[in-house]
Design an enzyme around this catalytic site. Sequence first.
Site, PDB file in Angstrom:
ATOM      1  N   LYS A  10       0.828  -1.096   0.055  1.00 20.61           N
ATOM      2  CA  LYS A  10       0.044   0.062  -0.011  1.00 20.61           C
ATOM      3  C   LYS A  10       0.913   1.296  -0.182  1.00 20.61           C
ATOM      4  O   LYS A  10       2.162   1.249   0.485  1.00 20.61           O
ATOM      5  CB  LYS A  10      -0.858  -0.125   1.095  1.00 20.61           C
ATOM      6  CG  LYS A  10      -1.870  -1.240   1.058  1.00 20.61           C
ATOM      7  CD  LYS A  10      -2.926  -1.102   2.037  1.00 20.61           C
ATOM      8  CE  LYS A  10      -4.215  -2.212   1.891  1.00 20.61           C
ATOM      9  NZ  LYS A  10      -5.116  -1.939   2.875  1.00 20.61           N
ATOM     10  N   TYR A  50     -12.038  -1.615  -4.962  1.00 26.74           N
ATOM     11  CA  TYR A  50     -12.820  -2.026  -3.569  1.00 26.74           C
ATOM     12  C   TYR A  50     -14.227  -1.972  -3.604  1.00 26.74           C
ATOM     13  O   TYR A  50     -14.885  -1.636  -2.554  1.00 26.74           O
ATOM     14  CB  TYR A  50     -12.194  -1.180  -2.513  1.00 26.74           C
ATOM     15  CG  TYR A  50     -10.730  -1.511  -1.881  1.00 26.74           C
ATOM     16  CD1 TYR A  50     -10.587  -2.611  -1.262  1.00 26.74           C
ATOM     17  CD2 TYR A  50      -9.636  -0.736  -2.088  1.00 26.74           C
ATOM     18  CE1 TYR A  50      -9.433  -2.866  -0.728  1.00 26.74           C
ATOM     19  CE2 TYR A  50      -8.245  -1.125  -1.681  1.00 26.74           C
ATOM     20  CZ  TYR A  50      -8.239  -2.286  -0.946  1.00 26.74           C
ATOM     21  OH  TYR A  50      -7.022  -2.604  -0.555  1.00 26.74           O
ATOM     22  N   ASN A 113      -2.460  -0.286   6.528  1.00 29.13           N
ATOM     23  CA  ASN A 113      -2.012  -1.626   7.221  1.00 29.13           C
ATOM     24  C   ASN A 113      -0.884  -2.323   6.469  1.00 29.13           C
ATOM     25  O   ASN A 113      -0.832  -3.552   6.087  1.00 29.13           O
ATOM     26  CB  ASN A 113      -3.144  -2.613   7.585  1.00 29.13           C
ATOM     27  CG  ASN A 113      -4.001  -2.967   6.369  1.00 29.13           C
ATOM     28  OD1 ASN A 113      -3.806  -2.376   5.301  1.00 29.13           O
ATOM     29  ND2 ASN A 113      -5.036  -3.612   6.520  1.00 29.13           N
ATOM     30  N   HIS A 116      -2.203  -5.564   1.158  1.00 31.84           N
ATOM     31  CA  HIS A 116      -3.617  -6.133   0.882  1.00 31.84           C
ATOM     32  C   HIS A 116      -3.250  -7.605   0.221  1.00 31.84           C
ATOM     33  O   HIS A 116      -2.370  -7.848  -0.350  1.00 31.84           O
ATOM     34  CB  HIS A 116      -4.419  -5.382  -0.037  1.00 31.84           C
ATOM     35  CG  HIS A 116      -5.495  -6.133  -0.695  1.00 31.84           C
ATOM     36  ND1 HIS A 116      -6.919  -6.269   0.055  1.00 31.84           N
ATOM     37  CD2 HIS A 116      -5.697  -7.068  -1.729  1.00 31.84           C
ATOM     38  CE1 HIS A 116      -7.513  -7.136  -0.604  1.00 31.84           C
ATOM     39  NE2 HIS A 116      -6.869  -7.398  -1.834  1.00 31.84           N
ATOM     40  N   GLU A 127      -9.025 -10.211  -8.643  1.00 30.83           N
ATOM     41  CA  GLU A 127      -7.999  -9.324  -8.550  1.00 30.83           C
ATOM     42  C   GLU A 127      -6.964  -9.191  -9.146  1.00 30.83           C
ATOM     43  O   GLU A 127      -6.250  -8.300  -9.625  1.00 30.83           O
ATOM     44  CB  GLU A 127      -7.758  -9.145  -6.708  1.00 30.83           C
ATOM     45  CG  GLU A 127      -9.007  -8.691  -5.957  1.00 30.83           C
ATOM     46  CD  GLU A 127      -8.547  -8.982  -4.440  1.00 30.83           C
ATOM     47  OE1 GLU A 127      -7.540  -9.305  -4.095  1.00 30.83           O
ATOM     48  OE2 GLU A 127      -9.243  -8.577  -3.730  1.00 30.83           O
TER      49      GLU A 127
HETATM   50  P1  CMP Z   1      -7.414  -4.735   2.991  1.00 31.84           P
HETATM   51  O1  CMP Z   1      -7.086  -6.155   3.056  1.00 31.84           O
HETATM   52  O2  CMP Z   1      -6.816  -3.965   1.680  1.00 31.84           O
HETATM   53  O3  CMP Z   1      -9.023  -4.809   2.398  1.00 31.84           O
HETATM   54  C1  CMP Z   1     -10.060  -3.679   2.852  1.00 31.84           C
HETATM   55  C2  CMP Z   1      -9.399  -2.558   3.719  1.00 31.84           C
HETATM   56  O4  CMP Z   1     -10.342  -1.550   4.258  1.00 31.84           O
HETATM   57  C3  CMP Z   1      -8.562  -3.370   4.653  1.00 31.84           C
HETATM   58  O5  CMP Z   1      -7.497  -3.972   4.160  1.00 31.84           O
HETATM   59  C4  CMP Z   1      -8.192  -1.994   5.458  1.00 31.84           C
HETATM   60  O6  CMP Z   1      -7.234  -1.334   4.960  1.00 31.84           O
HETATM   61  C5  CMP Z   1      -9.406  -1.108   5.345  1.00 31.84           C
HETATM   62  N1  CMP Z   1     -10.235  -0.776   6.379  1.00 31.84           N
HETATM   63  C6  CMP Z   1     -10.422   0.442   6.992  1.00 31.84           C
HETATM   64  N2  CMP Z   1     -11.157   0.353   8.167  1.00 31.84           N
HETATM   65  C7  CMP Z   1     -11.517  -0.937   8.341  1.00 31.84           C
HETATM   66  C8  CMP Z   1     -12.168  -1.668   9.038  1.00 31.84           C
HETATM   67  N3  CMP Z   1     -12.950  -0.719  10.237  1.00 31.84           N
HETATM   68  N4  CMP Z   1     -12.300  -2.956   8.950  1.00 31.84           N
HETATM   69  C9  CMP Z   1     -11.748  -3.536   7.983  1.00 31.84           C
HETATM   70  N5  CMP Z   1     -11.100  -3.027   7.088  1.00 31.84           N
HETATM   71  C10 CMP Z   1     -10.930  -1.596   7.086  1.00 31.84           C
END
Ligand code: CMP
Length: 142
Positions: A10, A50, A113, A116, A127
């Site tokens: 990311k 997304y 985070n 992904h 994807e």
């Molecule tokens: P990712 O695996 O990229 O898939 C969806 C993303 O939404 C997740 O990682 C997080 O980075 C983001 N996200 C932000 N807020 C939340 C939340 N409260 N719960 C889950 N995903 C979240």
Amino acid sequence: MAERTLSIIKPDAVARNLIGEILRCFEVAGLKIVAARLVRLSLEQARAFYAVHKDRPFYGSLTEYMSSGPILVSVLEGEGAIQKNREIMGATDPAQAAPATIRRRWGTDVEKNAVHGSDAPETAAWEIAFFFKPDEIQSAHK
Ligand code: CMP
């Protein structure tokens, strides 16, 4: 049979020069990087990627963040690649992620985070096709 999964490093992790360290985690775990590209998503592209989260409260913030800078998209291949990648990444929230996982080591918060990864075979196929044409993916290299 070897399985494939999509990985994204990311924007904040790319900006912090963590591409090498994170790709190394995949290689150490025995996953092969069979495609990789640095891309900058438009807001529209991030919203499309997304779309499954379009009704969640974090959709706007997530898609703005994911289009805020370059990301490293890659296809990882190996036995049980989807689950293996999820274990290497750790829980979505870095604070809940197991020690030594990517998100625990380099994630900032639940949005930033670091990585992904696809969560199931159907989403992995979708994807991967979002970012790569079939001829941009190398078949399993030894
Ligand atoms: P990712 O695996 O990229 O898939 C969806 C993303 O939404 C997740 O990682 C997080 O980075 C983001 N996200 C932000 N807020 C939340 C939340 N409260 N719960 C889950 N995903 C979240």
